[in-house]
Design a protein around this motif. Structure first.
Motif, PDB file in Angstrom:
ATOM      1  N   VAL A 127     -69.513  31.604  19.068  1.00  0.00           N
ATOM      2  CA  VAL A 127     -68.503  31.968  18.062  1.00  0.00           C
ATOM      3  C   VAL A 127     -69.100  32.390  16.726  1.00  0.00           C
ATOM      4  CG1 VAL A 127     -66.725  30.520  19.095  1.00  0.00           C
ATOM      5  CG2 VAL A 127     -68.127  29.595  17.255  1.00  0.00           C
ATOM      6  N   ASN A 128     -70.411  32.193  16.552  1.00  0.00           N
ATOM      7  CA  ASN A 128     -71.033  32.549  15.281  1.00  0.00           C
ATOM      8  C   ASN A 128     -72.383  33.207  15.537  1.00  0.00           C
ATOM      9  OD1 ASN A 128     -72.523  32.466  12.829  1.00  0.00           O
ATOM     10  ND2 ASN A 128     -71.140  30.905  12.046  1.00  0.00           N
ATOM     11  N   LYS A 129     -72.473  34.483  15.231  1.00  0.00           N
ATOM     12  CA  LYS A 129     -73.711  35.224  15.496  1.00  0.00           C
ATOM     13  C   LYS A 129     -74.878  34.760  14.624  1.00  0.00           C
ATOM     14  CE  LYS A 129     -72.661  38.988  12.362  1.00  0.00           C
ATOM     15  NZ  LYS A 129     -72.633  40.405  12.151  1.00  0.00           N
ATOM     16  N   GLU A 130     -74.595  34.033  13.559  1.00  0.00           N
ATOM     17  CA  GLU A 130     -75.643  33.530  12.667  1.00  0.00           C
ATOM     18  C   GLU A 130     -76.141  32.146  13.074  1.00  0.00           C
ATOM     19  OE1 GLU A 130     -76.929  35.423  10.222  1.00  0.00           O
ATOM     20  OE2 GLU A 130     -75.547  37.003  10.856  1.00  0.00           O
ATOM     21  N   PHE A 131     -75.603  31.601  14.140  1.00  0.00           N
ATOM     22  CA  PHE A 131     -75.983  30.271  14.609  1.00  0.00           C
ATOM     23  C   PHE A 131     -77.470  30.233  14.926  1.00  0.00           C
ATOM     24  CE2 PHE A 131     -76.589  27.130  17.978  1.00  0.00           C
ATOM     25  CZ  PHE A 131     -75.962  26.029  17.433  1.00  0.00           C
ATOM     26  N   ARG A 132     -78.149  29.167  14.439  1.00  0.00           N
ATOM     27  CA  ARG A 132     -79.579  29.006  14.682  1.00  0.00           C
ATOM     28  C   ARG A 132     -79.824  27.714  15.458  1.00  0.00           C
ATOM     29  NH1 ARG A 132     -79.396  31.042   9.524  1.00  0.00           N
ATOM     30  NH2 ARG A 132     -79.573  29.000   8.564  1.00  0.00           N
ATOM     31  N   TRP A 133     -80.314  27.881  16.677  1.00  0.00           N
ATOM     32  CA  TRP A 133     -80.586  26.724  17.526  1.00  0.00           C
ATOM     33  C   TRP A 133     -81.578  25.769  16.884  1.00  0.00           C
ATOM     34  CZ3 TRP A 133     -77.990  24.708  21.328  1.00  0.00           C
ATOM     35  CH2 TRP A 133     -77.143  25.492  22.082  1.00  0.00           C
ATOM     36  N   SER A 134     -82.604  26.278  16.247  1.00  0.00           N
ATOM     37  CA  SER A 134     -83.633  25.405  15.666  1.00  0.00           C
ATOM     38  C   SER A 134     -83.033  24.485  14.602  1.00  0.00           C
ATOM     39  CB  SER A 134     -84.774  26.226  15.089  1.00  0.00           C
ATOM     40  OG  SER A 134     -84.297  27.105  14.078  1.00  0.00           O
ATOM     41  N   THR A 135     -82.163  25.017  13.775  1.00  0.00           N
ATOM     42  CA  THR A 135     -81.513  24.205  12.742  1.00  0.00           C
ATOM     43  C   THR A 135     -80.582  23.195  13.378  1.00  0.00           C
ATOM     44  OG1 THR A 135     -81.620  26.058  11.204  1.00  0.00           O
ATOM     45  CG2 THR A 135     -80.052  24.310  10.683  1.00  0.00           C
ATOM     46  N   TRP A 136     -79.814  23.644  14.362  1.00  0.00           N
ATOM     47  CA  TRP A 136     -78.856  22.782  15.052  1.00  0.00           C
ATOM     48  C   TRP A 136     -79.566  21.595  15.707  1.00  0.00           C
ATOM     49  CZ3 TRP A 136     -73.825  21.990  15.179  1.00  0.00           C
ATOM     50  CH2 TRP A 136     -73.233  21.381  16.280  1.00  0.00           C
ATOM     51  N   ARG A 137     -80.615  21.887  16.477  1.00  0.00           N
ATOM     52  CA  ARG A 137     -81.322  20.819  17.194  1.00  0.00           C
ATOM     53  C   ARG A 137     -82.046  19.874  16.239  1.00  0.00           C
ATOM     54  NH1 ARG A 137     -82.867  25.211  21.201  1.00  0.00           N
ATOM     55  NH2 ARG A 137     -81.476  24.846  22.964  1.00  0.00           N
ATOM     56  N   SER A 138     -82.627  20.399  15.182  1.00  0.00           N
ATOM     57  CA  SER A 138     -83.378  19.528  14.266  1.00  0.00           C
ATOM     58  C   SER A 138     -82.446  18.566  13.535  1.00  0.00           C
ATOM     59  CB  SER A 138     -84.183  20.366  13.273  1.00  0.00           C
ATOM     60  OG  SER A 138     -83.338  21.038  12.365  1.00  0.00           O
TER      61      SER A 138
END
Length: 54
Positions: free
Chosen positions: A37-48
């Motif tokens: 739903v968000n093209k700016e989503f960053r997995w690295s930030t989310w997981r950390s």
């Protein structure tokens, strides 16, 4: 569209999960929805945010 506010609220729920395996599962499943739903989503930030590695 989900905003940063929504992501923070979801993160708070996941962060309260004590079982690390369950936290990782939630992080991945909810993260998948967020990424769609968000093209700016960053997995690295989310997981950390949860201390979860890939």
């Amino acid at each position: 569209m989900m905003s940063k506010k929504h992501f923070i609220q979801l993160a708070a729920i996941i962060a309260r999960t004590e079982d690390m395996a369950e936290r990782k599962r939630l992080c991945e499943e909810v993260g998948t929805v967020c990424a769609h739903v968000n093209k700016e989503f960053r997995w690295s930030t989310w997981r950390s945010a949860y201390g979860v590695s890939q």
